[in-house]
Write a protein that holds these residues in place. Structure first.
Motif, PDB file in Angstrom:
ATOM      1  N   SER A 228       0.829  -1.210   0.000  1.00 18.47           N
ATOM      2  CA  SER A 228       0.000   0.000   0.000  1.00 18.47           C
ATOM      3  C   SER A 228       0.860   1.256   0.000  1.00 18.47           C
ATOM      4  CB  SER A 228      -0.922   0.007   1.227  1.00 18.47           C
ATOM      5  OG  SER A 228      -1.734  -1.135   1.272  1.00 18.47           O
ATOM      6  N   VAL A 229       1.874   1.265   0.865  1.00 19.06           N
ATOM      7  CA  VAL A 229       2.733   2.439   0.976  1.00 19.06           C
ATOM      8  C   VAL A 229       3.544   2.658  -0.292  1.00 19.06           C
ATOM      9  CG1 VAL A 229       4.735   3.385   2.192  1.00 19.06           C
ATOM     10  CG2 VAL A 229       2.846   2.384   3.492  1.00 19.06           C
ATOM     11  N   ILE A 230       4.081   1.583  -0.856  1.00 22.30           N
ATOM     12  CA  ILE A 230       4.887   1.710  -2.078  1.00 22.30           C
ATOM     13  C   ILE A 230       4.050   2.290  -3.219  1.00 22.30           C
ATOM     14  CG2 ILE A 230       6.160   0.445  -3.847  1.00 22.30           C
ATOM     15  CD1 ILE A 230       7.625   0.838  -1.184  1.00 22.30           C
ATOM     16  N   ILE A 231       2.800   1.872  -3.327  1.00 25.36           N
ATOM     17  CA  ILE A 231       1.908   2.421  -4.368  1.00 25.36           C
ATOM     18  C   ILE A 231       1.753   3.928  -4.186  1.00 25.36           C
ATOM     19  CG2 ILE A 231      -0.480   2.451  -5.213  1.00 25.36           C
ATOM     20  CD1 ILE A 231      -0.606  -0.553  -4.563  1.00 25.36           C
ATOM     21  N   ILE A 232       1.614   4.355  -2.929  1.00 26.75           N
ATOM     22  CA  ILE A 232       1.477   5.788  -2.646  1.00 26.75           C
ATOM     23  C   ILE A 232       2.767   6.528  -2.961  1.00 26.75           C
ATOM     24  CG2 ILE A 232       1.110   7.493  -0.810  1.00 26.75           C
ATOM     25  CD1 ILE A 232      -0.731   5.435   0.555  1.00 26.75           C
ATOM     26  N   LEU A 233       3.899   5.969  -2.571  1.00 25.98           N
ATOM     27  CA  LEU A 233       5.182   6.634  -2.812  1.00 25.98           C
ATOM     28  C   LEU A 233       5.464   6.792  -4.300  1.00 25.98           C
ATOM     29  CD1 LEU A 233       7.585   5.090  -0.116  1.00 25.98           C
ATOM     30  CD2 LEU A 233       6.294   7.222  -0.037  1.00 25.98           C
ATOM     31  N   ILE A 234       5.061   5.806  -5.102  1.00 23.48           N
ATOM     32  CA  ILE A 234       5.265   5.900  -6.549  1.00 23.48           C
ATOM     33  C   ILE A 234       4.529   7.110  -7.116  1.00 23.48           C
ATOM     34  CG2 ILE A 234       4.732   4.783  -8.761  1.00 23.48           C
ATOM     35  CD1 ILE A 234       5.331   2.088  -7.389  1.00 23.48           C
ATOM     36  N   GLN A 235       3.341   7.379  -6.581  1.00 22.35           N
ATOM     37  CA  GLN A 235       2.564   8.530  -7.055  1.00 22.35           C
ATOM     38  C   GLN A 235       3.271   9.851  -6.778  1.00 22.35           C
ATOM     39  OE1 GLN A 235      -1.722   8.626  -6.172  1.00 22.35           O
ATOM     40  NE2 GLN A 235      -1.502   6.585  -5.275  1.00 22.35           N
ATOM     41  N   MET A 345      -6.487  10.115   0.906  1.00 19.06           N
ATOM     42  CA  MET A 345      -6.153  11.127  -0.092  1.00 19.06           C
ATOM     43  C   MET A 345      -5.346  10.524  -1.233  1.00 19.06           C
ATOM     44  SD  MET A 345      -4.175  14.783   0.348  1.00 19.06           S
ATOM     45  CE  MET A 345      -5.633  15.531   1.084  1.00 19.06           C
ATOM     46  N   ALA A 346      -4.392   9.650  -0.901  1.00 21.30           N
ATOM     47  CA  ALA A 346      -3.515   9.082  -1.932  1.00 21.30           C
ATOM     48  C   ALA A 346      -4.195   7.962  -2.713  1.00 21.30           C
ATOM     49  CB  ALA A 346      -2.235   8.561  -1.287  1.00 21.30           C
ATOM     50  N   LEU A 347      -5.052   7.197  -2.042  1.00 18.21           N
ATOM     51  CA  LEU A 347      -5.735   6.075  -2.691  1.00 18.21           C
ATOM     52  C   LEU A 347      -7.237   6.189  -2.438  1.00 18.21           C
ATOM     53  CD1 LEU A 347      -3.309   3.213  -1.521  1.00 18.21           C
ATOM     54  CD2 LEU A 347      -3.356   4.304  -3.773  1.00 18.21           C
ATOM     55  N   PRO A 348      -7.889   7.130  -3.111  1.00 13.71           N
ATOM     56  CA  PRO A 348      -9.323   7.364  -2.882  1.00 13.71           C
ATOM     57  C   PRO A 348     -10.147   6.091  -3.062  1.00 13.71           C
ATOM     58  CG  PRO A 348      -8.388   9.062  -4.290  1.00 13.71           C
ATOM     59  CD  PRO A 348      -7.352   7.998  -4.177  1.00 13.71           C
ATOM     60  N   GLY A 349     -11.043   5.852  -2.130  1.00 16.91           N
ATOM     61  CA  GLY A 349     -11.938   4.702  -2.250  1.00 16.91           C
ATOM     62  C   GLY A 349     -11.422   3.442  -1.592  1.00 16.91           C
ATOM     63  N   ILE A 350     -10.142   3.121  -1.823  1.00 19.52           N
ATOM     64  CA  ILE A 350      -9.613   1.857  -1.284  1.00 19.52           C
ATOM     65  C   ILE A 350      -8.578   2.070  -0.177  1.00 19.52           C
ATOM     66  CG2 ILE A 350     -10.017   0.643  -3.457  1.00 19.52           C
ATOM     67  CD1 ILE A 350      -6.949   0.768  -3.883  1.00 19.52           C
ATOM     68  N   GLY A 351      -7.983   3.263  -0.136  1.00 21.68           N
ATOM     69  CA  GLY A 351      -6.908   3.517   0.817  1.00 21.68           C
ATOM     70  C   GLY A 351      -7.306   3.254   2.252  1.00 21.68           C
ATOM     71  N   LYS A 352      -8.482   3.744   2.628  1.00 24.17           N
ATOM     72  CA  LYS A 352      -8.898   3.591   4.021  1.00 24.17           C
ATOM     73  C   LYS A 352      -9.154   2.128   4.380  1.00 24.17           C
ATOM     74  CE  LYS A 352     -13.780   4.645   3.002  1.00 24.17           C
ATOM     75  NZ  LYS A 352     -14.892   5.584   3.298  1.00 24.17           N
ATOM     76  N   TYR A 353      -9.570   1.336   3.385  1.00 24.47           N
ATOM     77  CA  TYR A 353      -9.820  -0.076   3.657  1.00 24.47           C
ATOM     78  C   TYR A 353      -8.507  -0.863   3.766  1.00 24.47           C
ATOM     79  CZ  TYR A 353     -14.633   1.092   2.517  1.00 24.47           C
ATOM     80  OH  TYR A 353     -15.886   1.671   2.510  1.00 24.47           O
ATOM     81  N   LEU A 354      -7.527  -0.505   2.935  1.00 29.91           N
ATOM     82  CA  LEU A 354      -6.213  -1.140   3.029  1.00 29.91           C
ATOM     83  C   LEU A 354      -5.585  -0.865   4.387  1.00 29.91           C
ATOM     84  CD1 LEU A 354      -4.731  -0.424  -0.524  1.00 29.91           C
ATOM     85  CD2 LEU A 354      -5.426  -2.639   0.396  1.00 29.91           C
ATOM     86  N   LEU A 355      -5.691   0.394   4.832  1.00 30.92           N
ATOM     87  CA  LEU A 355      -5.119   0.735   6.128  1.00 30.92           C
ATOM     88  C   LEU A 355      -5.891   0.048   7.245  1.00 30.92           C
ATOM     89  CD1 LEU A 355      -2.926   2.398   7.559  1.00 30.92           C
ATOM     90  CD2 LEU A 355      -4.636   4.169   7.922  1.00 30.92           C
ATOM     91  N   MET A 356      -7.181  -0.053   7.101  1.00 35.01           N
ATOM     92  CA  MET A 356      -7.996  -0.708   8.113  1.00 35.01           C
ATOM     93  C   MET A 356      -7.551  -2.163   8.297  1.00 35.01           C
ATOM     94  SD  MET A 356     -12.091  -1.471   8.236  1.00 35.01           S
ATOM     95  CE  MET A 356     -11.913  -2.771   7.004  1.00 35.01           C
ATOM     96  N   ILE A 357      -7.291  -2.856   7.180  1.00 38.95           N
ATOM     97  CA  ILE A 357      -6.831  -4.247   7.260  1.00 38.95           C
ATOM     98  C   ILE A 357      -5.480  -4.315   7.978  1.00 38.95           C
ATOM     99  CG2 ILE A 357      -6.050  -6.232   5.908  1.00 38.95           C
ATOM    100  CD1 ILE A 357      -8.095  -5.398   3.765  1.00 38.95           C
ATOM    101  N   ALA A 358      -4.585  -3.403   7.592  1.00 38.55           N
ATOM    102  CA  ALA A 358      -3.259  -3.382   8.209  1.00 38.55           C
ATOM    103  C   ALA A 358      -3.365  -3.093   9.699  1.00 38.55           C
ATOM    104  CB  ALA A 358      -2.371  -2.339   7.532  1.00 38.55           C
ATOM    105  N   VAL A 359      -4.178  -2.113  10.061  1.00 41.28           N
ATOM    106  CA  VAL A 359      -4.348  -1.754  11.472  1.00 41.28           C
ATOM    107  C   VAL A 359      -4.945  -2.925  12.246  1.00 41.28           C
ATOM    108  CG1 VAL A 359      -5.697  -0.315  13.050  1.00 41.28           C
ATOM    109  CG2 VAL A 359      -4.495   0.731  11.132  1.00 41.28           C
TER     110      VAL A 359
END
Length: 449
Positions: A228-235, A345-359
């Motif tokens: 998830s983080v790498i995808i954001i950093l690439i942007q 902000m970086a991954l609209p729509g899916i970002g919060k769900y990816l972080l939720m899984i990680a958390v």
């Protein structure tokens, strides 16, 4: 009561604690001959399991010990703790987290080597390790009050109230509030009780079940978060050098939210690093002391990888996400909600769900491991026969953590960590010559000098 906890935490984390952890760690770093840098490659080979022997005394393998220790450190300290550091101290706080991590590698090397060198036995005759046994076995009975102090602070400070608090916050923010399913305090109680039941299934199975679950969850949770983080950093890849420069420059200019004092930012960075990687606090020696290893130096080398993975790698990635998206300047969110804003902000729509899984995975795995740490402190104080009482106490406090405020939770844990660090650092520095002698002997035998 809440104000007292906050004031006590702020007081004890002032200059004396900074000197103890960072100053003591730096002394150990130099005294070791900069071993964390020189022997990093050998440590990586060790963690691959080449020298494991299942017939040696102990309860788990060195790799499982590292996985369990990382399960406790690579967690919400990296997601929420980093956000708290930036929110309170600006980007410069991350630089001082880095510095704490480098000296923390030396601290963990010495403290975890000692955990094997001076193991004790509980009232059932089971081999145990940790600062309390290091103090009693290595320094002598007259130092036992230090061991008791560590254990009392461990019973209180190693509760998973922070994890319960932040997991509740992210589940409410992502799943419940947007869908109109949140009903305030009653929702917190329901989430707290649910977490208590899930954690109970694992921790009541003892360290072997905890280590087994942790060794499976750690690679998964790190993988999900890294991708998830790498995808954001690439942007935002073009802005990464500027953000790294900002971290370094701000560390010395002290243009921080909390007042602009460089000293205050250093204290904040050290405080959050201690919560994140736990170097010098004394938790990792408890789980590494249970590993099937008769080479103290070997276990210390494996253990020192923890602060590097935790703070230098994972915390830096989280910090870059928060800084690159700019949410630290444009929102009043704190803790995990700040990191959640960055992902959304970086991954609209899916970002919060990816972080939720990680958390979710981060928090649960940390809850499993913390129970073991506190359990060992309780056994040292009251004996193995009464150990089950601690498990029930631990599970009940998960519910409490879900409903109290973030500031009180963070201050309480910080305060107890500081108290735990006092006996841990005193014993580590006092017995450091024993580790240095063992280090020389080990590498002579290994033909590495």
């Amino acid at each position: 009561m809440g104000d007292f906890i906050i004031n006590f935490s702020n007081w004890i984390w002032d200059t004396p604690m900074l000197v103890l952890l960072m100053g003591g760690g730096f002394i150990l770093f130099v005294y070791s001959g900069f071993l964390p840098f020189r022997r990093l490659g050998h440590a990586i080979k060790l963690v691959q399991g080449k020298y494991d022997d299942q017939n040696l005394p102990g309860q788990i393998s060195s790799r499982q010990a590292l996985s369990a220790a990382i399960a406790a450190t690579v967690g919400l300290g990296n997601i929420s703790g980093v956000a708290i550091a930036i929110n309170m101290g600006g980007p410069g706080a991350i630089f001082w987290m880095w510095m704490s991590a480098f000296v923390g590698m030396a601290t963990k090397y010495f403290s975890c080597s000692l955990a094997i060198m001076y193991r004790g036995k509980d009232s059932y005759g089971e081999v145990q390790g940790g600062p309390m046994y290091v103090i009693e076995e290595g320094m002598g009975k007259k130092w036992k009050p230090l061991a008791i102090l560590f254990s009392v602070a461990g019973v209180l400070g190693l509760l998973s109230i922070f994890q319960a608090n932040q997991l509740t916050a992210v589940l409410r923010s992502v799943l419940l509030i947007p869908n109109g399913l949140d009903s305030g305090d009653s929702t917190k109680w329901v989430l707290g009780i649910s977490m208590m039941l899930i954690v109970g299934v694992v921790i009541l199975g003892g360290i072997k079940r905890i280590a087994m679950v942790a060794s499976r969850l750690v690679p998964f949770m790190v993988g999900v978060y890294f991708i998830s983080v790498i995808i954001i950093l690439i942007q935002y890849i073009g802005n990464v050098p500027a953000m790294l420069q900002l971290i370094v420059v701000d560390a010395f200019t002290g243009q921080a939210v909390m007042g602009g004092a460089v000293g205050a930012v250093i204290i904040l960075g050290a405080r959050r690093a201690a919560f994140s990687n736990e170097a010098g606090i004394g938790t990792a020696p408890m789980v590494h002391g249970a590993s099937k290893n008769n080479e103290p130096v070997r276990e210390g080398l494996i253990a020192m990888l923890g602060p590097f993975i935790d703070t230098i790698v994972v915390c830096t990635l989280t910090a870059l996400v928060i800084l690159l998206t700019g949410v630290w300047e444009s929102t009043e969110n704190d803790g995990v909600r700040l990191t959640l804003s960055a992902f959304e902000m970086a991954l609209p729509g899916i970002g919060k769900y990816l972080l939720m899984i990680a958390v979710l995975v981060f928090a649960m795995s940390t809850m499993f491991t913390y129970s073991y740490y506190g359990h060992k402190c309780f056994i040292y104080l009251f004996g193995s026969k009464k150990a089950d009482y601690y498990n029930y106490f631990y599970l009940l406090t998960i519910v409490a953590g879900a409903v109290v405020s973030l500031e009180v939770v963070v201050s309480f844990i910080d305060g107890m960590y500081a108290v735990m660090a006092i006996p841990t650092m005193i014993s580590t520095v006092y017995l450091a010559p024993k580790v240095k002698a063992a280090t020389k002997d080990y590498f002579n035998r290994m033909g590495k000098l």
